[in-house]
Motif scaffolding. Structure first.
Motif, mmCIF file in Angstrom:
data_model
loop_
_atom_site.group_PDB
_atom_site.id
_atom_site.type_symbol
_atom_site.label_atom_id
_atom_site.label_comp_id
_atom_site.label_asym_id
_atom_site.label_seq_id
_atom_site.Cartn_x
_atom_site.Cartn_y
_atom_site.Cartn_z
ATOM 1 N N GLU A 350 -13.803 1.326 -4.159
ATOM 2 C CA GLU A 350 -13.981 2.692 -3.674
ATOM 3 C C GLU A 350 -12.771 3.210 -2.912
ATOM 4 O O GLU A 350 -12.482 4.408 -2.944
ATOM 5 C CB GLU A 350 -15.209 2.759 -2.753
ATOM 6 N N LEU A 351 -12.072 2.321 -2.214
ATOM 7 C CA LEU A 351 -10.960 2.737 -1.357
ATOM 8 C C LEU A 351 -9.652 2.085 -1.792
ATOM 9 O O LEU A 351 -9.647 0.914 -2.177
ATOM 10 C CB LEU A 351 -11.237 2.344 0.093
ATOM 11 N N PRO A 352 -8.517 2.813 -1.714
ATOM 12 C CA PRO A 352 -7.227 2.164 -1.969
ATOM 13 C C PRO A 352 -6.911 1.173 -0.853
ATOM 14 O O PRO A 352 -7.375 1.328 0.284
ATOM 15 C CB PRO A 352 -6.237 3.329 -1.969
ATOM 16 N N GLU A 353 -6.144 0.146 -1.181
ATOM 17 C CA GLU A 353 -5.744 -0.820 -0.160
ATOM 18 C C GLU A 353 -4.744 -0.159 0.791
ATOM 19 O O GLU A 353 -3.877 0.608 0.369
ATOM 20 C CB GLU A 353 -5.102 -2.048 -0.811
ATOM 21 N N THR A 354 -4.849 -0.466 2.066
ATOM 22 C CA THR A 354 -3.960 0.150 3.051
ATOM 23 C C THR A 354 -2.497 -0.190 2.782
ATOM 24 O O THR A 354 -1.612 0.649 2.981
ATOM 25 C CB THR A 354 -4.334 -0.304 4.486
ATOM 26 N N GLU A 355 -2.261 -1.417 2.294
ATOM 27 C CA GLU A 355 -0.867 -1.819 2.038
ATOM 28 C C GLU A 355 -0.276 -1.124 0.816
ATOM 29 O O GLU A 355 0.946 -1.148 0.611
ATOM 30 C CB GLU A 355 -0.759 -3.348 1.878
ATOM 31 N N ASP A 356 -1.139 -0.497 -0.006
ATOM 32 C CA ASP A 356 -0.649 0.222 -1.195
ATOM 33 C C ASP A 356 -0.350 1.683 -0.919
ATOM 34 O O ASP A 356 0.193 2.386 -1.775
ATOM 35 C CB ASP A 356 -1.694 0.149 -2.325
ATOM 36 N N LEU A 357 -0.716 2.162 0.264
ATOM 37 C CA LEU A 357 -0.624 3.594 0.538
ATOM 38 C C LEU A 357 0.814 4.107 0.458
ATOM 39 O O LEU A 357 1.066 5.182 -0.106
ATOM 40 C CB LEU A 357 -1.224 3.906 1.913
ATOM 41 N N HIS A 358 1.767 3.344 1.008
ATOM 42 C CA HIS A 358 3.170 3.795 0.987
ATOM 43 C C HIS A 358 3.668 3.915 -0.449
ATOM 44 O O HIS A 358 4.349 4.897 -0.797
ATOM 45 C CB HIS A 358 4.053 2.829 1.780
ATOM 46 N N ARG A 359 3.326 2.940 -1.281
ATOM 47 C CA ARG A 359 3.742 2.991 -2.696
ATOM 48 C C ARG A 359 3.142 4.207 -3.392
ATOM 49 O O ARG A 359 3.822 4.907 -4.142
ATOM 50 C CB ARG A 359 3.287 1.706 -3.404
ATOM 51 N N ILE A 360 1.873 4.481 -3.120
ATOM 52 C CA ILE A 360 1.200 5.621 -3.744
ATOM 53 C C ILE A 360 1.877 6.931 -3.342
ATOM 54 O O ILE A 360 2.166 7.790 -4.189
ATOM 55 C CB ILE A 360 -0.294 5.634 -3.356
ATOM 56 N N PHE A 361 2.150 7.077 -2.044
ATOM 57 C CA PHE A 361 2.796 8.305 -1.580
ATOM 58 C C PHE A 361 4.205 8.443 -2.136
ATOM 59 O O PHE A 361 4.652 9.556 -2.451
ATOM 60 C CB PHE A 361 2.797 8.340 -0.039
ATOM 61 N N ARG A 362 4.911 7.337 -2.267
ATOM 62 C CA ARG A 362 6.276 7.397 -2.812
ATOM 63 C C ARG A 362 6.263 7.881 -4.258
ATOM 64 O O ARG A 362 7.056 8.734 -4.654
ATOM 65 C CB ARG A 362 6.939 6.019 -2.715
ATOM 66 N N VAL A 363 5.338 7.347 -5.052
ATOM 67 C CA VAL A 363 5.241 7.753 -6.460
ATOM 68 C C VAL A 363 4.870 9.231 -6.562
ATOM 69 O O VAL A 363 5.467 9.988 -7.343
ATOM 70 C CB VAL A 363 4.190 6.887 -7.201
ATOM 71 N N LEU A 364 3.916 9.668 -5.758
ATOM 72 C CA LEU A 364 3.469 11.056 -5.827
ATOM 73 C C LEU A 364 4.550 12.020 -5.338
ATOM 74 O O LEU A 364 4.702 13.127 -5.882
ATOM 75 C CB LEU A 364 2.189 11.239 -5.010
ATOM 76 N N PHE A 365 5.306 11.608 -4.317
ATOM 77 C CA PHE A 365 6.401 12.458 -3.844
ATOM 78 C C PHE A 365 7.484 12.585 -4.915
ATOM 79 O O PHE A 365 8.088 13.654 -5.075
ATOM 80 C CB PHE A 365 6.993 11.905 -2.542
ATOM 81 N N ASN A 366 7.717 11.519 -5.666
ATOM 82 C CA ASN A 366 8.668 11.584 -6.783
ATOM 83 C C ASN A 366 8.191 12.576 -7.842
ATOM 84 O O ASN A 366 9.005 13.299 -8.432
ATOM 85 C CB ASN A 366 8.867 10.198 -7.410
ATOM 86 N N TYR A 367 6.905 12.586 -8.098
ATOM 87 C CA TYR A 367 6.338 13.581 -9.014
ATOM 88 C C TYR A 367 6.653 14.987 -8.515
ATOM 89 O O TYR A 367 7.021 15.878 -9.282
ATOM 90 C CB TYR A 367 4.815 13.412 -9.099
ATOM 91 N N LYS A 368 6.491 15.173 -7.199
ATOM 92 C CA LYS A 368 6.743 16.481 -6.608
ATOM 93 C C LYS A 368 8.216 16.850 -6.754
ATOM 94 O O LYS A 368 8.553 17.983 -7.136
ATOM 95 C CB LYS A 368 6.324 16.446 -5.136
ATOM 96 N N GLN A 369 9.101 15.896 -6.496
ATOM 97 C CA GLN A 369 10.546 16.146 -6.568
ATOM 98 C C GLN A 369 10.971 16.504 -7.991
ATOM 99 O O GLN A 369 11.892 17.301 -8.197
ATOM 100 C CB GLN A 369 11.325 14.919 -6.095
#
Length: 511
Positions: A350-369
């Motif tokens: 149900e929830l993403p792992e806390t240690e994966d959050l930085h990776r997830i945000f990095r990938v999504l920010f790249n999408y934005k860029q």
């Protein structure tokens, strides 16, 4: 004046001569235009708290319901009593029927729909043209239980209420701790809503927990218990595979009519199984949590948990489906040491792992860029997230103004701050869910009165039961005997049988 005539309206519209506990005070508050949070036990007629006002109030009553099966079943029951100005607007309608209803919503006094359906702009626009006199959230605990991850559209209901002219709000649930009650009021942005909380403990249910080393021992125990009783029973599993496996084992060993039910089945098969159980053509259902909330069957006598759910609230909801008619019933939990692993796995899905959050945000920010368009299926696969995990991330991005109408927005600094805030909330959710699971485990291993311990998070006392209390207080499941009930035998053609099923109601799960 209306309040003085409530008994008259109750008998005139529904044929009842008296209210059940809690119904009349809640209805009086609703008719006075107050916002109300009503907590009533499972099977005590919560739906009447809005169905009767819908008849009396001017305009339209809108009901947000979590399951298609639940809303369709209630519509069928109401129409059977002559309450025809009611409709369930859902995705299971054929296109022409949905269009007809959509363009003539003003014809209906009572409209059911899901929180997801309410988020469609054309639906909201059409509803905004109506005089919505009452906005109802049925099974309101779903706001807190599902809203933060699985079904985030529950957290958007406050905006929908405002768009519809801020009608009076009625939130109803059978299980809500003071903490969940506060969360419901906060998410609906109704901090001053009147809380009308009635005792949740059902006095006609006996509780028992048994511990085993291996799951195969649990199957043998179920066979032994069911040989004693042939009344309607439900067996809950956290695994689809185990639901099927045990169903086949029971079919080999028992004379009962047994079937399995889970969210991986074809929708038509699920409809048939559910209606056969409702019509007394099946005795036992081996099911996952996808089965139950939409099942208004009054004579279920036994609910067995082969696996326990992730929290006490879910257990009370599931066990509480027994004995809706007020007659004696029982809850039996069978537990092995490894059973702790399944609810843990469910939480992790149900929830993403806390240690994966930085990776997830990095990938999504790249999408934005890169100005890449949002393709959710592609992102879920790329990020290796379940649908529930992605829903959590997506809603948090919208809250942080990093995602709007499918487009990523914001500066690098916005994304950095957003990640920090999401990380704090994610940690809180992990802690909350783990505490809920620990609470469930503590109850399973409790060595005192199970009834007192079960309802302790919800109320300061429990009433004296009308049946043997629990295994700690002397209840023995093998001494629980129910007179055999009459099985339905239908000898018509398969066409007549199918027609009978569809006439008597349709239930569709969304899982």
């Amino acid at each position: 004046m209306l309040n003085h005539n409530l008994a008259h309206y109750l008998e005139f519209y529904f044929g009842y001569t008296e209210f059940r506990e809690g119904q009349k005070p809640i209805i009086e508050k609703v008719l006075a235009g107050e916002d109300v949070l009503g907590i009533l036990p499972t099977g005590t007629g919560k739906s009447l708290c809005y169905q009767l006002p819908a008849k009396i109030l001017p305009g339209t009553t809108l009901v947000v319901s979590p399951l298609i099966s639940l809303m369709v079943d209630q519509v069928k029951q109401l129409k059977a009593t002559g309450y025809n100005s009611v409709v369930a607007l859902n995705s299971f309608m054929d296109r022409q029927e949905r269009q007809d209803v959509f363009h003539h919503l003003e014809k209906y006094k009572l409209v059911y729909l899901s929180p997801e359906m309410l988020q469609y702009a054309p639906i909201r626009k059409q509803l905004s043209r109506l005089n919505i006199s009452l906005f109802v959230i049925d099974e309101a605990h779903c706001i807190s239980q599902w809203g933060h991850e699985f079904r985030t559209d529950y957290l958007k209901l406050s905006n929908s209420i405002k768009e519809l002219g801020s009608p009076s709000v009625l939130a109803l649930s059978a299980t809500a701790t003071p903490e969940v009650q506060a969360d419901i009021a906060a998410q609906l942005e109704k901090p001053g809503m009147e809380k009308m909380v009635y005792p949740m403990d059902k006095q006609n249910i006996s509780f028992s927990v048994e511990h085993y080393k291996l799951p195969e021992e649990k199957t043998k125990r179920i066979i032994e218990v069911l040989r004693n009783n042939q009344a309607p029973a439900m067996i809950y599993f956290s695994s689809r595979q185990w639901a099927e496996k045990v169903s086949f084992e029971l079919q080999k060993e028992l004379p009962h009519r047994i079937a399995f039910y889970h969210g991986g089945m074809d929708q038509t098969d699920r409809l048939l199984i559910q209606q056969q159980f409702m019509n007394n053509q099946l005795d036992v259902i081996c099911c996952t949590s996808a089965f139950g909330m939409g099942v208004d069957k009054s004579d279920i006598r036994l609910v067995i948990h082969f696996h326990v759910p992730t929290q006490i609230e879910s257990f009370i909801q599931e066990a509480g489906r027994a004995g809706r008619d007020g007659e004696p019933c029982a809850s039996l939990v069978l537990f092995t040491p490894k059973d702790y692993q399944l609810p843990q796995m469910l939480i992790h899905s149900e929830l993403p792992e806390t240690e994966d959050l930085h990776r997830i945000f990095r990938v999504l920010f790249n999408y934005k860029q890169q100005n890449r368009s949002l393709r959710e299926d592609e992102l879920m696969e790329h990020l290796q997230l379940s649908e529930s995990q992605w829903n959590f991330i997506k809603y948090q991005l919208e809250r942080q103004n990093l995602l709007s109408s499918g487009t990523f927005t914001g500066t690098g600094e916005d994304w950095y701050q957003g990640e920090e805030e999401v990380a704090v909330f994610l940690e809180e959710r992990w802690t909350y869910k783990q505490n809920k699971l620990n609470e469930m485990m503590q109850w399973v291993h409790h060595d005192g009165c199970r009834r007192d311990q079960l309802y302790l998070p919800f109320q300061s006392f429990t009433r004296t039961p009308a049946v043997p209390c629990c295994d700690d207080c002397g209840f023995d499941i093998m001494n629980f005997h129910i007179p055999s009930y009459k099985k339905e035998v239908f000898t018509g053609s398969w066409q007549e049988r199918l027609n009978l099923i569809f006439q008597q109601g349709t239930n569709h799960e969304i899982f």
